[in-house]
Write a protein that holds these residues in place. Sequence first.
Motif, PDB file in Angstrom:
ATOM      1  N   ALA A  92       0.841  -1.199   0.000  1.00 28.42           N
ATOM      2  CA  ALA A  92       0.000   0.000   0.000  1.00 28.42           C
ATOM      3  C   ALA A  92       0.878   1.252   0.000  1.00 28.42           C
ATOM      4  O   ALA A  92       1.831   1.353   0.770  1.00 28.42           O
ATOM      5  CB  ALA A  92      -0.916   0.005   1.217  1.00 28.42           C
ATOM      6  N   ALA A  93       0.521   2.213  -0.867  1.00 20.68           N
ATOM      7  CA  ALA A  93       1.332   3.439  -0.953  1.00 20.68           C
ATOM      8  C   ALA A  93       0.616   4.478  -1.803  1.00 20.68           C
ATOM      9  O   ALA A  93      -0.294   4.154  -2.567  1.00 20.68           O
ATOM     10  CB  ALA A  93       2.698   3.141  -1.573  1.00 20.68           C
ATOM     11  N   GLN A  94       1.065   5.715  -1.655  1.00 15.71           N
ATOM     12  CA  GLN A  94       0.768   6.770  -2.625  1.00 15.71           C
ATOM     13  C   GLN A  94       1.956   6.738  -3.586  1.00 15.71           C
ATOM     14  O   GLN A  94       3.078   7.013  -3.194  1.00 15.71           O
ATOM     15  CB  GLN A  94       0.654   8.128  -1.935  1.00 15.71           C
ATOM     16  N   PRO A  95       1.754   6.433  -4.881  1.00 11.26           N
ATOM     17  CA  PRO A  95       2.894   6.109  -5.736  1.00 11.26           C
ATOM     18  C   PRO A  95       3.344   7.177  -6.733  1.00 11.26           C
ATOM     19  O   PRO A  95       4.190   6.879  -7.573  1.00 11.26           O
ATOM     20  CB  PRO A  95       2.361   4.887  -6.510  1.00 11.26           C
ATOM     21  N   ALA A 100       2.010  13.763  -5.025  1.00 13.43           N
ATOM     22  CA  ALA A 100       2.570  14.074  -3.704  1.00 13.43           C
ATOM     23  C   ALA A 100       2.712  15.581  -3.496  1.00 13.43           C
ATOM     24  O   ALA A 100       2.516  16.079  -2.381  1.00 13.43           O
ATOM     25  CB  ALA A 100       3.922  13.392  -3.534  1.00 13.43           C
ATOM     26  N   VAL A 101       3.035  16.304  -4.558  1.00 16.64           N
ATOM     27  CA  VAL A 101       3.208  17.748  -4.444  1.00 16.64           C
ATOM     28  C   VAL A 101       1.890  18.429  -4.086  1.00 16.64           C
ATOM     29  O   VAL A 101       1.860  19.440  -3.384  1.00 16.64           O
ATOM     30  CB  VAL A 101       3.773  18.327  -5.762  1.00 16.64           C
ATOM     31  N   ARG A 102       0.788  17.873  -4.553  1.00 18.99           N
ATOM     32  CA  ARG A 102      -0.526  18.460  -4.287  1.00 18.99           C
ATOM     33  C   ARG A 102      -0.915  18.346  -2.816  1.00 18.99           C
ATOM     34  O   ARG A 102      -1.607  19.205  -2.286  1.00 18.99           O
ATOM     35  CB  ARG A 102      -1.592  17.757  -5.127  1.00 18.99           C
ATOM     36  N   THR A 106      -0.783  14.024   3.127  1.00 24.14           N
ATOM     37  CA  THR A 106      -1.358  12.707   2.850  1.00 24.14           C
ATOM     38  C   THR A 106      -0.298  11.759   2.313  1.00 24.14           C
ATOM     39  O   THR A 106      -0.227  10.588   2.715  1.00 24.14           O
ATOM     40  CB  THR A 106      -2.523  12.826   1.851  1.00 24.14           C
ATOM     41  N   ASP A 107       0.533  12.252   1.410  1.00 20.89           N
ATOM     42  CA  ASP A 107       1.610  11.421   0.861  1.00 20.89           C
ATOM     43  C   ASP A 107       2.489  10.857   1.974  1.00 20.89           C
ATOM     44  O   ASP A 107       2.762   9.654   2.025  1.00 20.89           O
ATOM     45  CB  ASP A 107       2.447  12.249  -0.113  1.00 20.89           C
ATOM     46  N   PHE A 108       2.920  11.714   2.888  1.00 24.17           N
ATOM     47  CA  PHE A 108       3.817  11.257   3.951  1.00 24.17           C
ATOM     48  C   PHE A 108       3.078  10.368   4.953  1.00 24.17           C
ATOM     49  O   PHE A 108       3.621   9.370   5.434  1.00 24.17           O
ATOM     50  CB  PHE A 108       4.435  12.460   4.671  1.00 24.17           C
ATOM     51  N   ASP A 109       1.846  10.730   5.257  1.00 19.41           N
ATOM     52  CA  ASP A 109       1.088   9.928   6.217  1.00 19.41           C
ATOM     53  C   ASP A 109       0.840   8.520   5.692  1.00 19.41           C
ATOM     54  O   ASP A 109       0.891   7.542   6.455  1.00 19.41           O
ATOM     55  CB  ASP A 109      -0.245  10.600   6.540  1.00 19.41           C
ATOM     56  N   PHE A 182       7.425  12.735  -2.984  1.00 20.19           N
ATOM     57  CA  PHE A 182       7.133  11.300  -2.960  1.00 20.19           C
ATOM     58  C   PHE A 182       8.383  10.485  -2.613  1.00 20.19           C
ATOM     59  O   PHE A 182       8.352   9.595  -1.769  1.00 20.19           O
ATOM     60  CB  PHE A 182       6.582  10.860  -4.324  1.00 20.19           C
ATOM     61  N   GLY A 183       9.487  10.806  -3.274  1.00 24.19           N
ATOM     62  CA  GLY A 183      10.718  10.070  -3.009  1.00 24.19           C
ATOM     63  C   GLY A 183      11.157  10.172  -1.564  1.00 24.19           C
ATOM     64  O   GLY A 183      11.634   9.200  -0.972  1.00 24.19           O
ATOM     65  N   ALA A 184      10.972  11.348  -0.964  1.00 21.83           N
ATOM     66  CA  ALA A 184      11.358  11.543   0.433  1.00 21.83           C
ATOM     67  C   ALA A 184      10.497  10.699   1.374  1.00 21.83           C
ATOM     68  O   ALA A 184      11.004  10.116   2.342  1.00 21.83           O
ATOM     69  CB  ALA A 184      11.258  13.019   0.800  1.00 21.83           C
ATOM     70  N   SER A 185       9.198  10.633   1.105  1.00 18.45           N
ATOM     71  CA  SER A 185       8.337   9.822   1.979  1.00 18.45           C
ATOM     72  C   SER A 185       8.676   8.345   1.849  1.00 18.45           C
ATOM     73  O   SER A 185       8.605   7.591   2.833  1.00 18.45           O
ATOM     74  CB  SER A 185       6.857  10.064   1.648  1.00 18.45           C
ATOM     75  N   LYS A 186       9.071   7.921   0.653  1.00 16.69           N
ATOM     76  CA  LYS A 186       9.447   6.517   0.467  1.00 16.69           C
ATOM     77  C   LYS A 186      10.810   6.215   1.096  1.00 16.69           C
ATOM     78  O   LYS A 186      11.049   5.096   1.565  1.00 16.69           O
ATOM     79  CB  LYS A 186       9.439   6.167  -1.019  1.00 16.69           C
ATOM     80  N   VAL A 187      11.713   7.204   1.103  1.00 21.06           N
ATOM     81  CA  VAL A 187      12.984   7.030   1.827  1.00 21.06           C
ATOM     82  C   VAL A 187      12.705   6.796   3.310  1.00 21.06           C
ATOM     83  O   VAL A 187      13.285   5.899   3.937  1.00 21.06           O
ATOM     84  CB  VAL A 187      13.905   8.250   1.640  1.00 21.06           C
TER      85      VAL A 187
END
Length: 357
Positions: A92-95, A100-102, A106-109, A182-187
Amino acid sequence: MSVAVVTGSGGLIGSEAVRHFAGLGLDVVGIDNDMRQEFFGAEASTAWNVRRLADELGAAYSHHGIDIRDRDALAALFRRYGRDVAVVIHTAAQPSHDWAVRDPFTDFDVNAAGTLNVLQNVREHCIDAPVIHCSTNKVYGDRPNSLPLVERETRWEIEPGHPYEQGIREDMSIDACLHSVFGASKVAADVMVQEYGRYFGMRTACFRGGTLTGPAHSATELHGFLGYVMRCNMERRTYKIFGYQGKMVRDAIHSSDVVSAFEAFFRNPRSAAVYNLGGGRHSNTSHREAFALAEQITGQEMITEYVEANRVGDHKWWIGSNEAFQRDYPDWKQVYDVPMILREIHEANVEKWVPQS
């Protein structure tokens, strides 16, 4: 009872994992609240896939429309199954970079805090269960764009003789580069999965995927490269090419090859493992090359529009190396290449993806 918990169970990799682990004889508990529809609109909904899983698997599949940000609901589910949980597959993810910029919160959460919620529940309720995390090659940020690349007729390619000629390895730094929100939240998620492995002795793996693909993808413009190429061709949509002359290269791995790697780790898990997992030199394509393949399959020309500006953080060239995973799991074999993948996507959607009137 042995239970496989799969988050994002209606998505591409999640649904493939559900079928695969049910086929191994496990009862599968799926978690998916169709956030993909909220992210990308009705055409990206995974509800059709969830219905198909229920129809195909019957009692072997139990679906729960839980949001992974909902700690109480997630905890209640893990308490219910407890030590019966034999493996957790977290897809599960925001991909999407652009989405993510919008809404960075939510992206990070979803990506970071949601992953932490899953890890902590495994720690509290089924600590021996391996945790398989779908990370991404975007944890490397735009670092791959600093590699010496050569422009060819249809693609960018790495300079011959470079150490990464056969694919980018896990020793590439993730620091001091631009990642996108997005990349930062996935890191954050990736590093937390590693930390629960090292700090708490849990058995965890981060699979840093390249382009994950297959016929179960609810392909849309912001996510689902090969599926969206074929969808645009079949529905006569315009495909927007964002920069790099359409020569940007992606390696592509079929969802079936991904979950067979997951099974290998499940059977012989390690702690805090990190693997690049993608098509590698076996299966990769540029956008231009993918367009040509789609045209060969359907007999219809692509309709494209070129946008000069590339997407922020987008990779100009990505071919990952599967060497580390294959060293640890030498019996794993990759089956699909790009032409096979595109043909299968076409065949699976030939009655669904038709020109819109």
